[in-house]
Design a protein around this motif. Sequence first.
Motif, PDB file in Angstrom:
ATOM      1  N   ILE A   1       0.748  -1.175   0.025  1.00 44.89           N
ATOM      2  CA  ILE A   1      -0.016  -0.068   0.100  1.00 44.89           C
ATOM      3  C   ILE A   1       1.092   1.459   0.060  1.00 44.89           C
ATOM      4  O   ILE A   1       0.807   2.277  -0.828  1.00 44.89           O
ATOM      5  N   ASN A   2       1.951   1.258   0.661  1.00 42.23           N
ATOM      6  CA  ASN A   2       2.782   2.429   0.907  1.00 42.23           C
ATOM      7  C   ASN A   2       3.484   2.615  -0.506  1.00 42.23           C
ATOM      8  O   ASN A   2       3.519   3.615  -1.021  1.00 42.23           O
ATOM      9  N   VAL A   3       3.806   1.528  -0.997  1.00 40.98           N
ATOM     10  CA  VAL A   3       4.641   1.704  -2.351  1.00 40.98           C
ATOM     11  C   VAL A   3       3.826   2.006  -3.511  1.00 40.98           C
ATOM     12  O   VAL A   3       3.995   3.100  -4.256  1.00 40.98           O
ATOM     13  N   LEU A   4       2.530   1.583  -3.501  1.00 42.92           N
ATOM     14  CA  LEU A   4       1.372   1.962  -4.501  1.00 42.92           C
ATOM     15  C   LEU A   4       1.055   3.334  -4.075  1.00 42.92           C
ATOM     16  O   LEU A   4       0.719   4.271  -5.029  1.00 42.92           O
ATOM     17  N   SER A   5       0.935   3.928  -3.100  1.00 40.36           N
ATOM     18  CA  SER A   5       0.640   5.462  -2.451  1.00 40.36           C
ATOM     19  C   SER A   5       1.623   6.130  -3.092  1.00 40.36           C
ATOM     20  O   SER A   5       1.305   7.575  -3.395  1.00 40.36           O
ATOM     21  N   VAL A   6       2.887   5.768  -3.211  1.00 34.40           N
ATOM     22  CA  VAL A   6       4.083   6.925  -3.615  1.00 34.40           C
ATOM     23  C   VAL A   6       4.044   6.386  -5.070  1.00 34.40           C
ATOM     24  O   VAL A   6       4.053   7.502  -5.943  1.00 34.40           O
ATOM     25  N   ALA A   7       4.238   5.386  -5.731  1.00 36.24           N
ATOM     26  CA  ALA A   7       4.471   4.911  -6.880  1.00 36.24           C
ATOM     27  C   ALA A   7       3.106   5.434  -8.175  1.00 36.24           C
ATOM     28  O   ALA A   7       3.680   6.252  -9.138  1.00 36.24           O
ATOM     29  N   ILE A   8       2.119   5.524  -7.691  1.00 35.12           N
ATOM     30  CA  ILE A   8       0.820   5.941  -8.755  1.00 35.12           C
ATOM     31  C   ILE A   8       1.132   7.471  -8.770  1.00 35.12           C
ATOM     32  O   ILE A   8       1.277   7.909 -10.013  1.00 35.12           O
ATOM     33  N   PRO A   9       1.101   8.346  -8.045  1.00 37.79           N
ATOM     34  CA  PRO A   9       1.401   9.902  -8.048  1.00 37.79           C
ATOM     35  C   PRO A   9       2.651   9.954  -9.019  1.00 37.79           C
ATOM     36  O   PRO A   9       2.697  10.876  -9.764  1.00 37.79           O
ATOM     37  N   VAL A  10       3.770   9.288  -8.564  1.00 35.47           N
ATOM     38  CA  VAL A  10       4.991   9.458  -9.300  1.00 35.47           C
ATOM     39  C   VAL A  10       4.706   9.443 -10.871  1.00 35.47           C
ATOM     40  O   VAL A  10       5.266  10.078 -11.513  1.00 35.47           O
ATOM     41  N   VAL A  11       4.260   8.011 -10.970  1.00 33.16           N
ATOM     42  CA  VAL A  11       4.055   7.624 -12.322  1.00 33.16           C
ATOM     43  C   VAL A  11       3.250   8.611 -13.049  1.00 33.16           C
ATOM     44  O   VAL A  11       3.440   8.818 -14.199  1.00 33.16           O
ATOM     45  N   VAL A  12       2.016   9.111 -12.439  1.00 33.62           N
ATOM     46  CA  VAL A  12       1.193   9.864 -13.172  1.00 33.62           C
ATOM     47  C   VAL A  12       1.924  11.341 -13.548  1.00 33.62           C
ATOM     48  O   VAL A  12       1.729  11.968 -14.572  1.00 33.62           O
ATOM     49  N   ALA A  13       2.620  11.884 -12.540  1.00 30.37           N
ATOM     50  CA  ALA A  13       3.556  12.951 -12.470  1.00 30.37           C
ATOM     51  C   ALA A  13       4.516  12.860 -13.911  1.00 30.37           C
ATOM     52  O   ALA A  13       4.458  13.742 -14.574  1.00 30.37           O
ATOM     53  N   ILE A  14       5.103  11.730 -13.988  1.00 33.30           N
ATOM     54  CA  ILE A  14       5.994  11.623 -15.207  1.00 33.30           C
ATOM     55  C   ILE A  14       5.280  11.516 -16.426  1.00 33.30           C
ATOM     56  O   ILE A  14       5.794  12.302 -17.433  1.00 33.30           O
ATOM     57  N   LEU A  15       3.971  10.790 -16.432  1.00 32.41           N
ATOM     58  CA  LEU A  15       3.339  10.882 -17.759  1.00 32.41           C
ATOM     59  C   LEU A  15       2.866  11.912 -17.990  1.00 32.41           C
ATOM     60  O   LEU A  15       2.712  12.405 -19.231  1.00 32.41           O
ATOM     61  N   LEU A  16       2.315  12.831 -17.132  1.00 30.20           N
ATOM     62  CA  LEU A  16       2.034  14.133 -17.434  1.00 30.20           C
ATOM     63  C   LEU A  16       2.991  15.002 -18.054  1.00 30.20           C
ATOM     64  O   LEU A  16       2.739  16.036 -18.915  1.00 30.20           O
ATOM     65  N   GLY A  17       4.187  14.938 -17.517  1.00 28.27           N
ATOM     66  CA  GLY A  17       5.479  15.445 -18.114  1.00 28.27           C
ATOM     67  C   GLY A  17       5.728  15.306 -19.442  1.00 28.27           C
ATOM     68  O   GLY A  17       6.838  16.063 -20.094  1.00 28.27           O
ATOM     69  N   ILE A  18       5.472  14.088 -20.020  1.00 27.84           N
ATOM     70  CA  ILE A  18       5.778  13.616 -21.560  1.00 27.84           C
ATOM     71  C   ILE A  18       4.986  14.922 -22.497  1.00 27.84           C
ATOM     72  O   ILE A  18       3.994  14.758 -22.400  1.00 27.84           O
ATOM     73  N   ARG A  19       5.897  15.400 -22.995  1.00 29.88           N
ATOM     74  CA  ARG A  19       5.324  16.373 -24.136  1.00 29.88           C
ATOM     75  C   ARG A  19       4.894  15.733 -25.329  1.00 29.88           C
ATOM     76  O   ARG A  19       3.843  16.290 -26.005  1.00 29.88           O
ATOM     77  N   GLN A  20       5.528  14.723 -25.662  1.00 29.20           N
ATOM     78  CA  GLN A  20       5.147  13.963 -26.948  1.00 29.20           C
ATOM     79  C   GLN A  20       4.106  12.954 -26.622  1.00 29.20           C
ATOM     80  O   GLN A  20       3.951  12.147 -25.837  1.00 29.20           O
ATOM     81  N   LYS A  21       2.817  13.598 -27.065  1.00 27.51           N
ATOM     82  CA  LYS A  21       1.623  12.626 -26.969  1.00 27.51           C
ATOM     83  C   LYS A  21       1.485  11.387 -28.142  1.00 27.51           C
ATOM     84  O   LYS A  21       2.120  11.493 -29.283  1.00 27.51           O
ATOM     85  N   VAL A  22       0.883  10.301 -27.530  1.00 24.97           N
ATOM     86  CA  VAL A  22       0.892   9.174 -28.309  1.00 24.97           C
ATOM     87  C   VAL A  22      -0.588   9.332 -29.104  1.00 24.97           C
ATOM     88  O   VAL A  22      -1.611   9.781 -28.374  1.00 24.97           O
ATOM     89  N   GLU A  23      -0.818   8.908 -30.251  1.00 30.19           N
ATOM     90  CA  GLU A  23      -1.804   8.903 -31.096  1.00 30.19           C
ATOM     91  C   GLU A  23      -2.632   7.588 -31.104  1.00 30.19           C
ATOM     92  O   GLU A  23      -1.931   6.585 -31.655  1.00 30.19           O
ATOM     93  N   ILE A  24      -3.689   7.563 -30.453  1.00 26.21           N
ATOM     94  CA  ILE A  24      -4.417   6.040 -30.640  1.00 26.21           C
ATOM     95  C   ILE A  24      -5.788   6.361 -30.847  1.00 26.21           C
ATOM     96  O   ILE A  24      -6.549   5.272 -30.886  1.00 26.21           O
ATOM     97  N   GLY A  25      -6.211   7.521 -31.271  1.00 25.42           N
ATOM     98  CA  GLY A  25      -7.538   7.590 -31.963  1.00 25.42           C
ATOM     99  C   GLY A  25      -8.048   8.962 -31.168  1.00 25.42           C
ATOM    100  O   GLY A  25      -7.891   9.231 -30.188  1.00 25.42           O
ATOM    101  N   ALA A  26      -9.058   9.430 -32.025  1.00 29.94           N
ATOM    102  CA  ALA A  26     -10.120  10.638 -31.597  1.00 29.94           C
ATOM    103  C   ALA A  26     -10.836  10.263 -30.386  1.00 29.94           C
ATOM    104  O   ALA A  26     -11.281  11.206 -29.722  1.00 29.94           O
ATOM    105  N   TRP A  27     -11.015   9.215 -30.301  1.00 29.02           N
ATOM    106  CA  TRP A  27     -12.125   8.614 -29.076  1.00 29.02           C
ATOM    107  C   TRP A  27     -11.562   9.254 -27.754  1.00 29.02           C
ATOM    108  O   TRP A  27     -12.327   9.134 -26.785  1.00 29.02           O
TER     109      TRP A  27
END
Length: 179
Positions: free
Chosen positions: A16-42
């Motif tokens: 639980i502690n690992v997930l509580s730290v890892a999830i926000p860190v991973v989300v923050a990293i993903l939000l920082g990625i400037r190059q967006k992935v194209e998977i459809g207009a949906w």
Amino acid sequence: MATIELKQEQKSMTLINVLSVAIPVVVAILLGIRQKVEIGAWTKVLPHVIGAINTLTSVLLLYGVYLIKQKQIERHRKVMTGAFALGALFLVCYVLYHLTNPSTSFGGEGFIRYIYYFILISHISLSLVVLPLVLRAYFFAWTKQFERHKKLTRYAFPIWLYVSVTGVIAYLMIKPYYL
């Protein structure tokens, strides 16, 4: 036997502690990625799905409290498991949207801008706080440690409800600015 249970609980709390730290860190990293992935207009509809998820989560949280006050424990368990599952679905949709689309800027001006950013910042900040609380509360319920569950949910519930409701409010405020 008690030693085995204690070791298992320690392992669960570590996870639980690992997930509580890892999830926000991973989300923050993903939000920082400037190059967006194209998977459809949906993916453009995902903010609306996220708004619906937050709305339904808020309703389920309130209904869950009602059920437990009515001593309908089994229905409470099912409703809260639904709210928990919606939290996971929210996370998937949120990450997918931000991986595939640029962030939307709030276009409001004047005092409403301060209100929006207060809501958004408090929503994000408290979402970081509520994650470990909800994971622990769910674990305590799952392992039938109901006194610990009850004690923790006194704090977890209002924060989770606030995060869900402010998610809806922030969505409604920024909705006119989605492309």
